[in-house]
Design a protein around this motif. Structure first.
Motif, PDB file in Angstrom:
ATOM      1  N   GLN A 415      53.043  19.196 -13.447  1.00 46.16           N
ATOM      2  CA  GLN A 415      52.675  18.329 -14.355  1.00 46.16           C
ATOM      3  C   GLN A 415      51.031  17.863 -14.610  1.00 46.16           C
ATOM      4  OE1 GLN A 415      54.754  14.677 -13.772  1.00 46.16           O
ATOM      5  NE2 GLN A 415      56.269  15.117 -15.426  1.00 46.16           N
ATOM      6  N   ILE A 416      50.582  17.803 -15.882  1.00 48.32           N
ATOM      7  CA  ILE A 416      49.116  17.445 -15.932  1.00 48.32           C
ATOM      8  C   ILE A 416      49.144  16.267 -16.758  1.00 48.32           C
ATOM      9  CG2 ILE A 416      46.947  18.215 -16.432  1.00 48.32           C
ATOM     10  CD1 ILE A 416      47.565  21.052 -16.245  1.00 48.32           C
ATOM     11  N   GLU A 417      48.718  15.128 -16.224  1.00 45.23           N
ATOM     12  CA  GLU A 417      48.663  13.941 -17.318  1.00 45.23           C
ATOM     13  C   GLU A 417      47.281  13.266 -16.983  1.00 45.23           C
ATOM     14  OE1 GLU A 417      51.651  10.379 -17.231  1.00 45.23           O
ATOM     15  OE2 GLU A 417      52.722  12.141 -17.205  1.00 45.23           O
ATOM     16  N   LYS A 418      46.734  13.142 -18.167  1.00 42.46           N
ATOM     17  CA  LYS A 418      45.457  12.540 -18.331  1.00 42.46           C
ATOM     18  C   LYS A 418      44.559  13.239 -17.164  1.00 42.46           C
ATOM     19  CE  LYS A 418      46.961   7.956 -19.735  1.00 42.46           C
ATOM     20  NZ  LYS A 418      47.931   7.205 -19.081  1.00 42.46           N
ATOM     21  N   GLY A 419      44.592  14.629 -17.113  1.00 42.43           N
ATOM     22  CA  GLY A 419      43.540  15.401 -16.266  1.00 42.43           C
ATOM     23  C   GLY A 419      43.814  15.437 -14.975  1.00 42.43           C
ATOM     24  N   GLU A 420      45.234  14.741 -14.584  1.00 40.04           N
ATOM     25  CA  GLU A 420      45.405  14.698 -13.044  1.00 40.04           C
ATOM     26  C   GLU A 420      46.634  15.704 -13.125  1.00 40.04           C
ATOM     27  OE1 GLU A 420      47.579  11.473 -10.232  1.00 40.04           O
ATOM     28  OE2 GLU A 420      45.966  10.505 -11.596  1.00 40.04           O
ATOM     29  N   ILE A 421      46.546  16.614 -12.090  1.00 40.54           N
ATOM     30  CA  ILE A 421      47.571  17.704 -11.761  1.00 40.54           C
ATOM     31  C   ILE A 421      48.570  17.227 -10.705  1.00 40.54           C
ATOM     32  CG2 ILE A 421      47.866  20.216 -11.122  1.00 40.54           C
ATOM     33  CD1 ILE A 421      44.829  20.221 -11.686  1.00 40.54           C
ATOM     34  N   ARG A 422      49.684  17.322 -11.193  1.00 36.39           N
ATOM     35  CA  ARG A 422      50.834  17.084  -9.888  1.00 36.39           C
ATOM     36  C   ARG A 422      51.630  18.077  -9.569  1.00 36.39           C
ATOM     37  NH1 ARG A 422      53.216  12.254 -12.860  1.00 36.39           N
ATOM     38  NH2 ARG A 422      50.962  10.957 -13.507  1.00 36.39           N
ATOM     39  N   ILE A 423      51.986  18.463  -8.499  1.00 36.61           N
ATOM     40  CA  ILE A 423      52.643  19.602  -8.062  1.00 36.61           C
ATOM     41  C   ILE A 423      53.674  19.330  -7.012  1.00 36.61           C
ATOM     42  CG2 ILE A 423      50.766  21.260  -8.474  1.00 36.61           C
ATOM     43  CD1 ILE A 423      50.551  21.260  -5.257  1.00 36.61           C
ATOM     44  N   GLN A 424      54.683  19.984  -7.286  1.00 40.26           N
ATOM     45  CA  GLN A 424      55.855  19.861  -6.215  1.00 40.26           C
ATOM     46  C   GLN A 424      56.220  21.313  -5.870  1.00 40.26           C
ATOM     47  OE1 GLN A 424      59.436  18.274  -7.993  1.00 40.26           O
ATOM     48  NE2 GLN A 424      60.795  19.699  -7.041  1.00 40.26           N
ATOM     49  N   THR A 425      56.404  21.311  -4.487  1.00 42.36           N
ATOM     50  CA  THR A 425      56.414  22.641  -3.921  1.00 42.36           C
ATOM     51  C   THR A 425      58.254  22.802  -3.180  1.00 42.36           C
ATOM     52  OG1 THR A 425      55.714  21.750  -1.490  1.00 42.36           O
ATOM     53  CG2 THR A 425      54.290  22.646  -3.166  1.00 42.36           C
ATOM     54  N   ILE A 426      58.357  24.103  -3.116  1.00 43.01           N
ATOM     55  CA  ILE A 426      59.851  24.223  -2.553  1.00 43.01           C
ATOM     56  C   ILE A 426      59.754  23.643  -1.162  1.00 43.01           C
ATOM     57  CG2 ILE A 426      61.553  25.958  -1.725  1.00 43.01           C
ATOM     58  CD1 ILE A 426      60.654  27.410  -4.217  1.00 43.01           C
ATOM     59  N   ALA A 427      60.802  22.937  -0.637  1.00 40.07           N
ATOM     60  CA  ALA A 427      61.141  22.417   0.660  1.00 40.07           C
ATOM     61  C   ALA A 427      59.842  21.461   1.107  1.00 40.07           C
ATOM     62  CB  ALA A 427      61.001  23.499   1.872  1.00 40.07           C
ATOM     63  N   GLY A 428      59.126  21.163   0.012  1.00 41.74           N
ATOM     64  CA  GLY A 428      58.062  19.917   0.510  1.00 41.74           C
ATOM     65  C   GLY A 428      56.770  20.440   1.218  1.00 41.74           C
ATOM     66  N   ARG A 429      56.852  21.990   1.405  1.00 39.83           N
ATOM     67  CA  ARG A 429      55.842  22.480   2.425  1.00 39.83           C
ATOM     68  C   ARG A 429      54.262  22.387   1.481  1.00 39.83           C
ATOM     69  NH1 ARG A 429      58.386  26.031   6.206  1.00 39.83           N
ATOM     70  NH2 ARG A 429      56.556  27.297   6.186  1.00 39.83           N
ATOM     71  N   PRO A 430      53.206  22.555   2.534  1.00 41.51           N
ATOM     72  CA  PRO A 430      52.093  22.591   1.804  1.00 41.51           C
ATOM     73  C   PRO A 430      51.827  23.955   1.054  1.00 41.51           C
ATOM     74  CG  PRO A 430      51.772  22.050   4.095  1.00 41.51           C
ATOM     75  CD  PRO A 430      53.355  22.511   3.814  1.00 41.51           C
ATOM     76  N   PRO A 431      51.414  23.759  -0.298  1.00 41.86           N
ATOM     77  CA  PRO A 431      51.450  24.811  -1.443  1.00 41.86           C
ATOM     78  C   PRO A 431      50.922  26.279  -0.720  1.00 41.86           C
ATOM     79  CG  PRO A 431      49.864  23.091  -2.055  1.00 41.86           C
ATOM     80  CD  PRO A 431      50.587  22.626  -0.706  1.00 41.86           C
ATOM     81  N   VAL A 432      51.582  27.279  -1.055  1.00 44.21           N
ATOM     82  CA  VAL A 432      51.121  28.496  -0.549  1.00 44.21           C
ATOM     83  C   VAL A 432      50.762  29.364  -1.714  1.00 44.21           C
ATOM     84  CG1 VAL A 432      51.921  30.655   0.746  1.00 44.21           C
ATOM     85  CG2 VAL A 432      52.592  28.497   1.795  1.00 44.21           C
ATOM     86  N   GLY A 433      51.590  29.236  -2.807  1.00 42.29           N
ATOM     87  CA  GLY A 433      51.418  29.884  -4.055  1.00 42.29           C
ATOM     88  C   GLY A 433      52.068  29.428  -5.116  1.00 42.29           C
ATOM     89  N   ILE A 434      52.342  30.068  -6.181  1.00 43.38           N
ATOM     90  CA  ILE A 434      52.949  29.925  -7.319  1.00 43.38           C
ATOM     91  C   ILE A 434      54.169  30.681  -7.490  1.00 43.38           C
ATOM     92  CG2 ILE A 434      52.746  29.083  -9.840  1.00 43.38           C
ATOM     93  CD1 ILE A 434      49.807  29.670  -9.387  1.00 43.38           C
ATOM     94  N   CYS A 435      55.410  30.104  -7.782  1.00 43.03           N
ATOM     95  CA  CYS A 435      56.453  31.061  -8.147  1.00 43.03           C
ATOM     96  C   CYS A 435      56.803  30.825  -9.476  1.00 43.03           C
ATOM     97  CB  CYS A 435      57.887  30.484  -7.276  1.00 43.03           C
ATOM     98  SG  CYS A 435      58.361  28.914  -7.416  1.00 43.03           S
TER      99      CYS A 435
END
Lengths: 607, 235
Positions: A415-435
């Motif tokens: 999600q990008i809102e007002k220039g701020e990027i929010r991400i959610q990862t599978i299993a809540g793990r630190p992001p590794v890549g994009i699916c």
């Protein structure tokens, strides 16, 4: 090809996750996997003593196996490319395959689906019989005795094949002449213990994933389900490369069949363990897959699928003994392979159409199954049109700078809102890549927020765009928050990949609408099936132009409908017949040579 | 509107924007004012297509823009060519190229893009379509007296056909006077070397550069894409 001493860095391609990483020469594969954010099990801490970080070499050259490995592996394993990630050092660019058991967290595999009630009417039925044992006054043969008994149930003498016959006499005596017969039409396919249910196996053979369900044929209920990667992936990521492998390598086709059967066999073991069932109880298999998987599963030639005009060897339903393709089940178990529609529209799509009941819909229904090849069907006014579009592997994370399959650590929501990027990862793990679902969201938000324009061009004045080596890119997850100390970015090339993928899908939809003479707004229901289709945000799909802009309420995400359709065909002979009729009713439209396709495709590439 | 630098810049912009209506309108305005059609191509349309081609090569613009630009360019040059002919002149082609998708593959778009881009860069392109038989390639090269042959496929199995066409060209003694360029998703430099092709075009812009290098037209292509000659020269 390359002199190993002069190689400063090597490129590692990691399957089945679909990650790519470049590491310094001399790093072990365990280090490389960590750098890619993929955790392998290594309880011995890389000493090479525990065999946990087992991997398989697919392509390229590794350091020769050391003493620890030659002790742990037998010759056959070494020849098959099995190595320990903590010991093996790449000497060239390599492609490796990590078996499920070596991963700390399994990949997300989608095997659920919405079920619809189907009346129980399995092709295999049971009858319980109690036989009078032979004695000196009753010398009838075992089969005669059996037939005389079932005749009392109003059943004509049954056919019985050699493999069943081979175990019949012992079973009768071991069970004290009380048996449950599994009858497939007029053939005895298994001799079960009284009280044991006959089981069916439904398998969805995907190019990337396998999903299997064990179904109790006396109740119609699933008793266990399991998913795994299609192990054929070691021989090529997509259908086209598997076909090439099968055609261009001696014994290639047979190797692909054997590998697939091995993978399914493993699933059967897991399913049977989970449900506390013995293999002998499994009397019927329904397998669905794209046409190439169908052919490879049955051991049929695939050359003609790789060359225009891409015709299947067979489109009609097939039935053959499971043992013929190496499946170890009840001695008389059969495999049923439903019809396919065309070279690139397979039985999995037929099963999906069956499960979605779109052949019964009154209005206009679109059904899509998104994958490397996306199959689309439009049911309109009683006619059904299908096409297949080459949407490419971008939604499986391939060909993207930081792409990966849907595994832990994959960014799945953005999600990008007002220039701020929010991400959610599978299993809540630190992001590794994009699916797939993550890249779709990201591109949708980038287009909405004006980070990219209609043509996919990065807007230099956007604060979210940075220039690196003269090229613009969008930083989705900076190194400070992710799992491998390297920024996760989206490049212009990534945007292009999505443009091609979503453009192809939308063009396919538009061509079918055009052929049926209706407009997008006339669509009453839009069914989205498949793993990727289940996890995507419909609004994002509309925003990027992959789906037509119709009200969100008309969309229905149905999960693995192909698997459900296969299950229905397992428990209902009527559904089998229906599937055959659907396949026969569908008119296939070849997009590549359709006169309107190029224009639609180009137009649909815009945002 | 005067036919000046600003006019030519505007004309170039219509190609970049893919605006065919505006392009045709501007050309009509210019021709009404006795504009030199050769200059309109050189300073206007040509500049535009080179910009789009470069941008495509660098990943600034993508397929739709490239194809639309090529389409506008084609429409514009068609009108201007007519005028050039009416003046008793002829536009000299940079070379004749036969192009097609090999037997076993019916993918059309990639090959057609390359054909369009080559064409708008001043080459004479004969697009012989998809699923093309070996013999058909040979005949087309003969018949058109081609300087260059382009073969494409998106699939792996039909790749071997490319090698077979090259072998056949050698057999017929046609290989020496012909440049061969191959392209498509599975085509690598290694593969091209193996079958004895002269070059691989990795995308449309790359194909134009490689063909330019093969036919020795590279410089002309990038600086001044349009060479004009009188009819007498051609005889």
């Amino acid at each position: 090809m390359s002199d190993s001493s002069s190689v400063k860095s090597v490129h590692i391609h990691i399957e089945p996750i679909g990650r790519h990483v470049t590491v310094k020469a001399g790093s072990t594969l365990l280090d490389a996997s960590r750098k890619a954010g993929i955790e392998l099990i290594s309880p011995c801490g890389g000493a090479g003593t525990c065999k946990s970080c087992l991997i398989q070499l697919v392509e390229g050259e590794l350091s020769p196996p050391g003493l620890t490995e030659t002790e742990l592996f037998n010759r056959k394993e070494i020849e098959s490319g099995y190595r320990l990630a903590c010991q093996a050092v790449p000497l060239s660019n390599v492609k490796i395959y990590i078996p499920q058991e070596s991963l700390t967290t399994p990949q997300r595999l989608q095997i659920e689906g919405q079920e619809i009630g189907v009346a129980l009417d399995p092709i295999v039925k049971t009858i319980d019989v109690l036989l009078k044992p032979p004695d000196l006054n009753d010398l009838r043969a075992d089969v005669t005795r059996l037939n005389d008994e079932i005749h009392k149930h109003g059943i004509a003498p049954a056919r019985i094949q050699l493999p069943v016959l081979a175990s019949l006499s012992d079973s009768l005596r071991a069970q004290d002449w009380s048996v449950r017969l599994a009858l497939r039409r007029d053939e005895i396919v298994a001799v079960l213990q009284p009280g044991k249910s006959p089981m069916g196996l439904a398998v969805d053979v995907g190019t990337t994933k396998l999903a299997a369900y064990l179904v109790d044929l006396s109740t119609g209920q699933s008793v266990a389900k399991a998913g795994a990667m299609n192990p054929q992936i070691a021989y090529g990521e997509d259908v086209v490369s598997r076909i090439s492998y099968a055609v261009e390598n001696e014994g290639g086709r047979e190797r692909l069949r054997a590998t697939l059967i091995d993978g399914i066999d493993n699933l059967i073991t897991n399913l049977c363990d989970e449900a506390n069932v013995i293999r002998n109880q499994v009397v019927e298999v329904v397998a669905v897959g794209n046409t190439a998987m169908h052919h490879l599963f049955a051991g049929l030639p695939v050359r003609q699928l790789g060359l225009a005009p891409y015709v299947p060897a067979v489109s009609e339903p097939l039935e053959f003994p499971a043992a013929q393709i190496g499946l170890d089940l009840a001695p008389g178990a059969y495999v049923h392979l439903p019809s396919n529609i065309a070279g690139y529209v397979g039985a999995d799509h037929v099963a999906m159409l069956l499960a979605s009941d779109i052949h019964e819909s009154r209005g206009n229904t679109v059904a899509v199954d998104i994958g490397t090849n996306t199959e689309i069907t439009l049911a309109s006014n009683g006619q059904m049109l299908s096409c297949s579009c080459a949407s490419g592997p971008a939604f499986e994370g391939a060909h993207l700078q930081d792409g990966m399959r849907a595994a832990p650590g994959a960014i799945e929501r953005v999600q990008i809102e007002k220039g701020e990027i929010r991400i959610q990862t599978i299993a809540g793990r630190p992001p590794v890549g994009i699916c797939g679902s993550g890249i779709l969201d990201a591109i949708s938000e980038m287009s909405k927020e004006g980070v990219i324009d209609k043509g996919g061009r990065f807007q230099k004045d956007s604060p979210l765009v940075r220039t690196k080596d003269g090229k613009e890119e969008f930083v989705l997850a900076p190194s400070s928050i992710n799992g491998h100390q390297r920024d996760i970015v989206i490049t212009r090339k990534d945007v292009n990949e999505i443009q091609l993928a979503k453009g192809a899908i939308r063009a396919g939809i538009n061509i079918l609408l055009m052929e049926a003479g209706i407009k997008p707004d006339d669509i009453d229901e839009f069914v989205v099936a498949g793993a990727f289709g289940t996890y995507i945000d419909i609004e994002s799909a509309i925003q990027v132009g992959m789906f037509p802009p119709i009200p969100a309420g008309r969309f229905r995400q149905v999960g693995n409908a192909a698997g459900i359709g296969a299950k229905q065909m397992l428990i209902s002979a009527a559904r089998r017949k229906q599937a055959e009729l659907i396949a026969r009713r569908v008119k296939y439209i070849e997009l590549t040579t359709h006169k309107g396709f190029t224009e639609e495709f180009l137009e649909a590439m815009y945002f | 509107m005067a036919v000046d630098q600003e006019y030519f810049d505007k004309l170039a912009q219509t190609v970049i924007d893919g605006d065919d209506e505006e392009c045709v309108r501007l050309i009509k305005v210019g021709l009404d004012k006795d504009m030199d059609p050769v200059k309109a191509i050189e300073k206007g349309l040509g500049k535009g297509i080179i910009k789009v081609g470069d941008d495509f090569g660098e990943g600034v613009v993508f397929l739709p823009e490239l194809i639309m630009a090529a389409d506008v360019m084609k429409q514009g040059t068609a009108i201007l060519d007519e005028k050039i002919k009416a003046q008793g002149l002829n536009r000299k082609s940079l070379g004749k190229i036969v192009i097609g998708t090999v037997k076993g593959d019916i993918h059309d778009i990639g090959k057609s893009v390359v054909a369009s881009v080559l064409q708008v860069n001043g080459y004479d392109v004969v697009d012989i379509g998809i699923d093309v038989e070996i013999e058909t390639f040979i005949e087309a090269v003969k018949e058109n007296k081609a300087d260059c042959l382009g073969m494409s496929t998106l699939l792996t199995l039909p790749l071997q056909v490319m090698g077979q066409v090259i072998d056949k060209l050698k057999e017929e003694g046609m290989r020496d006077n012909l440049k061969v360029i191959v392209g498509g998703c599975p085509v690598t430099q290694e593969f091209a070397d193996e079958i004895g092709a002269d070059a691989v075009g990795f995308d449309a812009a790359d194909a134009v550069k490689k063909v330019g290098a093969l036919l020795g037209t590279k410089q002309v292509l990038l600086k001044e894409p349009w060479q004009i000659s009188t009819r007498e020269d051609n005889v």
